[in-house]
Design a protein around this motif. Structure first.
Motif, PDB file in Angstrom:
ATOM      1  N   UNK A 115     -23.409 -17.818 -25.698  1.00 25.35           N
ATOM      2  CA  UNK A 115     -23.144 -18.570 -26.933  1.00 25.35           C
ATOM      3  C   UNK A 115     -21.858 -18.167 -27.623  1.00 25.35           C
ATOM      4  N   UNK A 116     -21.299 -17.010 -27.276  1.00 23.92           N
ATOM      5  CA  UNK A 116     -20.068 -16.561 -27.913  1.00 23.92           C
ATOM      6  C   UNK A 116     -20.326 -15.423 -28.885  1.00 23.92           C
ATOM      7  N   UNK A 117     -19.279 -14.645 -29.194  1.00 25.13           N
ATOM      8  CA  UNK A 117     -19.449 -13.470 -30.056  1.00 25.13           C
ATOM      9  C   UNK A 117     -19.691 -13.801 -31.519  1.00 25.13           C
ATOM     10  N   UNK A 118     -19.363 -15.030 -31.942  1.00 32.21           N
ATOM     11  CA  UNK A 118     -19.534 -15.396 -33.349  1.00 32.21           C
ATOM     12  C   UNK A 118     -20.669 -16.392 -33.536  1.00 32.21           C
ATOM     13  N   UNK A 119     -21.690 -16.304 -32.676  1.00 27.75           N
ATOM     14  CA  UNK A 119     -22.872 -17.155 -32.832  1.00 27.75           C
ATOM     15  C   UNK A 119     -23.915 -16.388 -33.652  1.00 27.75           C
ATOM     16  N   UNK A 120     -24.616 -17.063 -34.563  1.00 28.89           N
ATOM     17  CA  UNK A 120     -25.610 -16.350 -35.389  1.00 28.89           C
ATOM     18  C   UNK A 120     -26.647 -15.583 -34.584  1.00 28.89           C
ATOM     19  N   UNK A 121     -27.098 -16.131 -33.450  1.00 26.20           N
ATOM     20  CA  UNK A 121     -28.084 -15.401 -32.640  1.00 26.20           C
ATOM     21  C   UNK A 121     -27.499 -14.088 -32.118  1.00 26.20           C
ATOM     22  N   UNK A 122     -26.249 -14.152 -31.667  1.00 33.74           N
ATOM     23  CA  UNK A 122     -25.590 -12.938 -31.179  1.00 33.74           C
ATOM     24  C   UNK A 122     -25.475 -11.905 -32.289  1.00 33.74           C
ATOM     25  N   UNK A 123     -25.031 -12.355 -33.451  1.00 34.88           N
ATOM     26  CA  UNK A 123     -24.822 -11.435 -34.576  1.00 34.88           C
ATOM     27  C   UNK A 123     -26.139 -10.852 -35.070  1.00 34.88           C
ATOM     28  N   UNK A 124     -27.188 -11.651 -35.044  1.00 37.80           N
ATOM     29  CA  UNK A 124     -28.519 -11.158 -35.436  1.00 37.80           C
ATOM     30  C   UNK A 124     -28.948 -10.008 -34.522  1.00 37.80           C
ATOM     31  N   UNK A 125     -28.687 -10.157 -33.231  1.00 40.18           N
ATOM     32  CA  UNK A 125     -29.069  -9.105 -32.296  1.00 40.18           C
ATOM     33  C   UNK A 125     -28.217  -7.855 -32.500  1.00 40.18           C
ATOM     34  N   UNK A 126     -26.901  -8.030 -32.686  1.00 39.88           N
ATOM     35  CA  UNK A 126     -26.055  -6.861 -32.966  1.00 39.88           C
ATOM     36  C   UNK A 126     -26.492  -6.162 -34.243  1.00 39.88           C
ATOM     37  N   UNK A 127     -27.003  -6.922 -35.211  1.00 43.23           N
ATOM     38  CA  UNK A 127     -27.480  -6.315 -36.453  1.00 43.23           C
ATOM     39  C   UNK A 127     -28.675  -5.407 -36.184  1.00 43.23           C
ATOM     40  N   UNK A 128     -29.541  -5.820 -35.264  1.00 40.63           N
ATOM     41  CA  UNK A 128     -30.663  -4.959 -34.881  1.00 40.63           C
ATOM     42  C   UNK A 128     -30.159  -3.699 -34.175  1.00 40.63           C
ATOM     43  N   UNK A 129     -29.111  -3.851 -33.358  1.00 35.33           N
ATOM     44  CA  UNK A 129     -28.523  -2.675 -32.708  1.00 35.33           C
ATOM     45  C   UNK A 129     -27.971  -1.732 -33.775  1.00 35.33           C
ATOM     46  N   UNK A 130     -27.285  -2.300 -34.765  1.00 34.12           N
ATOM     47  CA  UNK A 130     -26.689  -1.497 -35.839  1.00 34.12           C
ATOM     48  C   UNK A 130     -27.756  -0.699 -36.577  1.00 34.12           C
ATOM     49  N   UNK A 131     -28.905  -1.309 -36.815  1.00 34.20           N
ATOM     50  CA  UNK A 131     -29.990  -0.640 -37.535  1.00 34.20           C
ATOM     51  C   UNK A 131     -30.455   0.612 -36.801  1.00 34.20           C
ATOM     52  N   UNK A 132     -30.333   0.585 -35.474  1.00 36.69           N
ATOM     53  CA  UNK A 132     -30.807   1.705 -34.663  1.00 36.69           C
ATOM     54  C   UNK A 132     -29.671   2.615 -34.203  1.00 36.69           C
ATOM     55  N   UNK A 133     -28.423   2.250 -34.541  1.00 35.31           N
ATOM     56  CA  UNK A 133     -27.268   2.980 -34.009  1.00 35.31           C
ATOM     57  C   UNK A 133     -27.027   4.273 -34.768  1.00 35.31           C
ATOM     58  N   UNK A 134     -26.516   5.255 -34.033  1.00 31.47           N
ATOM     59  CA  UNK A 134     -26.105   6.524 -34.618  1.00 31.47           C
ATOM     60  C   UNK A 134     -24.748   6.896 -34.030  1.00 31.47           C
ATOM     61  N   UNK A 135     -24.060   7.780 -34.711  1.00 31.00           N
ATOM     62  CA  UNK A 135     -22.828   8.303 -34.138  1.00 31.00           C
ATOM     63  C   UNK A 135     -21.593   7.552 -34.586  1.00 31.00           C
ATOM     64  N   UNK A 136     -20.434   7.893 -34.004  1.00 33.98           N
ATOM     65  CA  UNK A 136     -19.151   7.368 -34.481  1.00 33.98           C
ATOM     66  C   UNK A 136     -18.943   5.889 -34.206  1.00 33.98           C
ATOM     67  N   UNK A 137     -19.704   5.295 -33.293  1.00 31.04           N
ATOM     68  CA  UNK A 137     -19.499   3.885 -32.985  1.00 31.04           C
ATOM     69  C   UNK A 137     -20.096   2.936 -34.004  1.00 31.04           C
ATOM     70  N   UNK A 138     -20.817   3.473 -34.972  1.00 27.67           N
ATOM     71  CA  UNK A 138     -21.517   2.607 -35.920  1.00 27.67           C
ATOM     72  C   UNK A 138     -20.549   1.811 -36.786  1.00 27.67           C
ATOM     73  N   UNK A 139     -19.476   2.450 -37.272  1.00 21.92           N
ATOM     74  CA  UNK A 139     -18.515   1.758 -38.135  1.00 21.92           C
ATOM     75  C   UNK A 139     -17.819   0.632 -37.380  1.00 21.92           C
TER      76      UNK A 139
END
Length: 349
Positions: A115-139
């Motif tokens: 769907x592309x990197x700027x699709x709401x479904x994609x961003x929703x999933x990355x948001x779930x990754x962010x919630x669980x992310x730790x370390x320097x890659x979070x920013x």
């Protein structure tokens, strides 16, 4: 637990079994009904329900079976399959769960391909990754999601209009992300844009339909909710009072729309006056068209006011004087709400 929720889960379980016999386990109707059953299991219980884990497990098993079926019939990277794979990964995960974060990242990467990197479904999933992310890659991940939502806003403003509900919804999502990332000024600007857009929509509806038309009232109520979300609770209540005054003037004091708005005023007011709330409940209770949710909210607000004033007897009497559908919906101790046994088979476990 509520009887209605338990009955819904039992009903869907029977429907899945019947559809499997008549259409097969991978028929679209069977899969959609199984997904509904999974959601019903996860929503069946209430806070601190002793059966919560069992219901969660049953729902997860049903969704896992549905995802396996979608992968077989639509493909593992079909948009619908990916959305439900994401839900399954979230249900199976915990905060700061590295394994689940990795699975969600794989789903997000697949959604980017599809769907592309700027699709709401994609961003929703990355948001779930962010919630669980730790370390320097979070920013860096936060910035990636922020840029994506900026693109979604631009696309929706171009295709649907800057004041479209979908555009405002994207602005709200980005405002929440900016707030969590410490970008307070950007979050405030986005919230102000949402408020301004809702004000323009409401003004347009009032001009074309009149201030008390149901569609105009709905737009004005949406604007008041956005004002409240922006942090101006007093301003939001003033807007509600203006709506109620227009409805009173044009539709009458006992119109259900007028009463529903007046009840909202009480619900949004900090420490409402018990006498005024009691008179409004007495007036609104017998009127057809006043919603059950509005009456339940007003009754609860009045109950809290009575308890705070030390009037426990009056608080208890509210339920006898103003009974509502669903008051007796809770199971008693003699009705154990055991979850359905999953018929999902090994794929669901």
């Amino acid at each position: 637990m509520r009887r209605s929720r338990l009955a819904r889960a039992r009903e869907l379980q029977a429907a899945v079994a019947a559809l499997e016999r008549s259409h097969g386990p991978d028929d679209p109707h069977t899969l959609r009904t199984r997904i509904a059953l999974a959601e019903a299991c996860r929503e069946a219980y209430e806070y601190e329900d002793p059966y919560q884990q069992e219901w969660d497990d049953a729902g997860t098993a049903e969704l896992a079976a549905a995802v396996a079926g979608l992968a077989r019939t639509l493909g593992p990277e079909h948009p619908e399959t990916l959305v439900h794979r994401r839900t399954l990964a979230v249900w199976r995960s915990a905060p700061f769960d590295d394994a689940s974060a990795a699975e969600l990242a794989r789903i997000a990467e697949a959604q980017e391909r599809v769907a592309g990197p700027a699709h709401p479904d994609t961003l929703e999933t990355w948001d779930h990754v962010l919630f669980r992310a730790r370390g320097p890659g979070r920013a860096a991940l936060q910035e990636r999601i922020r840029r994506g939502w900026r693109q979604v806003i631009a696309d929706r403003a171009r295709d649907l209009g800057p004041d479209a509900p979908q555009t405002s919804a994207a602005r709200r999502r980005l405002a929440a992300l900016c707030r969590d990332a410490g970008r307070d000024e950007e979050a405030r600007t986005l919230r102000a844009e949402v408020v301004a857009a809702s004000a323009r929509v409401a003004a347009g509806r009032v001009r074309s339909l009149g201030p008390a038309h149901p569609d105009a009232v709905a737009a004005r109520m949406a604007h008041a909710r956005h004002v409240r979300w922006h942090g101006d609770a007093d301003g939001a209540v003033r807007l509600l009072r203006q709506i109620a005054a227009d409805q009173h003037r044009l539709r009458g004091p006992d119109d259900p729309g007028t009463l529903n708005t007046l009840i909202e005023v009480v619900s949004w007011t900090y420490r409402p006056d018990a006498r005024d709330a009691g008179l409004l409940l007495e007036r609104a209770y017998p009127v057809p068209g006043v919603t059950r949710a509005a009456l339940a909210g007003l009754r609860y607000a009045l109950l809290c006011a009575y308890v705070e004033a030390g009037r426990e007897d009056d608080a208890l009497a509210l339920f006898a004087r103003y009974p509502l559908a669903g008051d007796d919906d809770h199971l008693d101790e003699a009705e154990p709400p055991t979850p359905p046994v999953s018929g999902a088979g090994p794929a669901g476990r």
